[in-house]
Design a protein around this motif. Structure first.
Motif, PDB file in Angstrom:
ATOM      1  N   TYR A 143       0.844  -1.208   0.000  1.00  0.00           N
ATOM      2  CA  TYR A 143       0.000   0.000   0.000  1.00  0.00           C
ATOM      3  C   TYR A 143       0.881   1.261   0.000  1.00  0.00           C
ATOM      4  N   GLY A 144       2.210   1.073   0.053  1.00  0.00           N
ATOM      5  CA  GLY A 144       3.121   2.229   0.066  1.00  0.00           C
ATOM      6  C   GLY A 144       3.509   2.649   1.481  1.00  0.00           C
ATOM      7  N   ASN A 145       3.098   1.888   2.488  1.00  0.00           N
ATOM      8  CA  ASN A 145       3.486   2.226   3.866  1.00  0.00           C
ATOM      9  C   ASN A 145       4.949   1.848   4.094  1.00  0.00           C
ATOM     10  N   HIS A 146       5.592   2.560   5.020  1.00  0.00           N
ATOM     11  CA  HIS A 146       7.013   2.315   5.302  1.00  0.00           C
ATOM     12  C   HIS A 146       7.121   1.493   6.588  1.00  0.00           C
ATOM     13  N   ILE A 147       7.816   0.378   6.509  1.00  0.00           N
ATOM     14  CA  ILE A 147       7.988  -0.454   7.708  1.00  0.00           C
ATOM     15  C   ILE A 147       9.354  -0.122   8.313  1.00  0.00           C
ATOM     16  N   ILE A 148       9.342   0.264   9.579  1.00  0.00           N
ATOM     17  CA  ILE A 148      10.604   0.479  10.293  1.00  0.00           C
ATOM     18  C   ILE A 148      10.895  -0.834  11.016  1.00  0.00           C
ATOM     19  N   GLU A 149      11.790  -1.603  10.412  1.00  0.00           N
ATOM     20  CA  GLU A 149      12.014  -2.979  10.880  1.00  0.00           C
ATOM     21  C   GLU A 149      12.388  -3.029  12.355  1.00  0.00           C
ATOM     22  N   PRO A 150      11.803  -3.992  13.091  1.00  0.00           N
ATOM     23  CA  PRO A 150      12.201  -4.131  14.501  1.00  0.00           C
ATOM     24  C   PRO A 150      13.616  -4.692  14.600  1.00  0.00           C
ATOM     25  N   ALA A 151      14.244  -4.380  15.720  1.00  0.00           N
ATOM     26  CA  ALA A 151      15.606  -4.871  15.937  1.00  0.00           C
ATOM     27  C   ALA A 151      15.546  -6.234  16.619  1.00  0.00           C
ATOM     28  N   SER A 152      16.686  -6.920  16.659  1.00  0.00           N
ATOM     29  CA  SER A 152      16.774  -8.168  17.420  1.00  0.00           C
ATOM     30  C   SER A 152      17.353  -7.867  18.787  1.00  0.00           C
ATOM     31  N   GLY A 153      16.932  -8.632  19.766  1.00  0.00           N
ATOM     32  CA  GLY A 153      17.458  -8.427  21.118  1.00  0.00           C
ATOM     33  C   GLY A 153      16.550  -9.107  22.108  1.00  0.00           C
ATOM     34  N   GLU A 154      16.712  -8.741  23.393  1.00  0.00           N
ATOM     35  CA  GLU A 154      15.881  -9.360  24.415  1.00  0.00           C
ATOM     36  C   GLU A 154      14.495  -8.739  24.366  1.00  0.00           C
ATOM     37  N   LEU A 155      13.476  -9.597  24.412  1.00  0.00           N
ATOM     38  CA  LEU A 155      12.088  -9.138  24.313  1.00  0.00           C
ATOM     39  C   LEU A 155      11.446  -9.188  25.693  1.00  0.00           C
ATOM     40  N   ALA A 156      10.213  -8.636  25.792  1.00  0.00           N
ATOM     41  CA  ALA A 156       9.532  -8.598  27.094  1.00  0.00           C
ATOM     42  C   ALA A 156       9.397 -10.006  27.673  1.00  0.00           C
TER      43      ALA A 156
END
Ligand code: C5P
Length: 399
Positions: A143-156
């Motif tokens: 749809y033309g939206n921009h995804i700001i990719e999540p980083a890797s690391g420790e999650l909740a």
């Protein structure tokens, strides 16, 4: 770039919602007007009062304001926005946005808006990796939206993997880069940066204190403005932030010359920012030179090629060649002399007599001379801002 921009920040119900408070602060600090829209479940993570205080605007969450019955128009809100950021974006909101499930104020506003949309997903690694999330993100991209990719690391969940919301500073950077005018679109920019190392033996070299900061700042600025960018880089510790910047790593002046000549052929703009060693040992000892008792070794030097002057000779009329002059005395006349002797179109002078200018600093103070005889002096600024001044001047002088 964000000064006066109207930003809708959509906050959804994920633990990363606490980071969105920092995001609001940074956006407001950058001069943006921020309207926070929360999904109902987001309010269980952070109180709306936090966001309304930081943004200076009441948070919108429902279609109606309960006590006044006032209608919150998602259409007006969508039209007001210059950009929408959804951060954090949960799997649920991503799914709703991808499939048009308009059951809350945020998704309804998203569907009504014409502004560019940035989505910063945040979720557990398995949710992130699920084919449903992947498909929904692909749909949003289409749809033309921009995804700001999540980083890797420790999650909740204390699991380690991909799914951490990108840091607020980086989200602000992505957004402000988006608003930079793309006045170098379609241009190829080549930049030499950093020092060169001229090998003496396997453990020693002749080098200098250049850190590459100015060259890399120029590369980032060119990439922000839409250019395709290559850095021919000597050995440095800095790394480009933009993944679109190509790096050709070299060590010696000879290697830098070869790489720069290759890259220059199809470049529109070339900036010679490297601190090239003027001399190299005429002989490379392939074994470590030993410390002899009485004998002091003598290293004979040979002159290195002048990369800027070589490209100056090879330059076609449509190509724009920029040099740097780092001087300690007779600054102006030395800079003007180099501008002409190397056949440059522009030279950027920095003087070691100015504090805050030169190697290793995050700031620089420059005077720019162009080959039409004009010059302009700039104040001490961050190297990022100096890079912007340099490209502004290049573009102005090409008109
Ligand atoms: O002559 P000088 O070293 O002061 O010139 C500085 C300018 O020339 C800078 O743009 C620098 O990158 C470039 N240069 C070069 N090759 C050299 C020496 C300098 O490209 N061997």
């Amino acid at each position: 770039m964000l000064k006066g921009k109207h930003i809708i920040l959509g906050v959804t119900g994920g633990i990363a919602a606490y980071k969105s408070a920092t995001l609001v602060r940074l956006l407001v600090k950058a001069g943006a007007e921020v309207q926070v829209v929360m999904t109902p479940s987001a309010k269980q993570f952070v109180a709306p009062l936090t966001f309304s205080t930081l943004s200076g605007k009441p948070v919108i969450s429902e279609f109606f304001t309960a006590n006044t019955g006032q209608w919150n128009s998602h259409v007006d809100l969508g039209l007001w926005a210059d950009a929408i950021i959804i951060a954090p974006a949960t799997a649920s909101t991503i799914g709703k946005m991808a499939n048009g499930v308009a059951d809350n104020m945020l998704v309804t506003t998203y569907l009504s808006a014409k502004a560019p949309v940035f989505i910063a997903p945040a979720m557990d690694l398995d949710m992130m990796a699920h084919p449903s999330t992947t498909r929904n993100l692909e749909l949003l991209k289409s749809y033309g939206n921009h995804i700001i990719e999540p980083a890797s690391g420790e999650l909740a969940s204390h699991l380690i993997g991909k799914g951490r919301m990108e840091e607020p500073e980086n989200i602000v950077r992505v957004l402000s880069d988006f608003f930079v005018p793309k006045d170098l679109e379609g241009k190829k920019v080549m930049i030499t940066a950093g020092p060169t190392y001229e090998k003496i033996d396997p453990v020693r070299f002749i080098g200098n204190y250049s850190t590459g900061k100015m060259g890399y700042a120029l590369a980032e600025e060119a990439a922000r403005r839409g250019a395709s960018v290559t850095i021919v880089s000597g050995p440095v510790a800095v790394k480009p932030q933009s993944s679109d910047i190509r790096i050709v790593s070299v060590q010696s002046a000879r290697e830098m010359l070869d790489a720069a000549q290759k890259e220059f052929v199809d470049s529109d703009i070339a900036i010679m920012c490297a601190a090239v060693a003027d001399y190299a040992p005429d002989h490379y000892a392939d074994k470590k030179i030993k410390r002899e008792k009485d004998e002091i070794p003598v290293i004979k030097l040979v002159k290195n090629p002048d990369i800027a002057a070589t490209l100056g000779k090879e330059k076609n009329p449509h190509q724009y060649l920029v040099g740097f002059a780092l001087e300690t005395d007779s600054e102006q006349s030395n800079a003007r002399h180099k501008l002409h002797s190397k056949n440059l179109d522009m030279i950027v002078l920095n003087s070691l007599r100015d504090s805050g200018a030169g190697f290793g600093t995050d700031t620089n103070k420059v005077t720019i001379f162009t080959n039409d005889g004009s010059s302009e002096s700039f104040d001490l600024k961050s190297k990022d801002r100096v890079a912007a001044d340099i490209f502004d001047t290049i573009i102005k002088s090409q008109k």
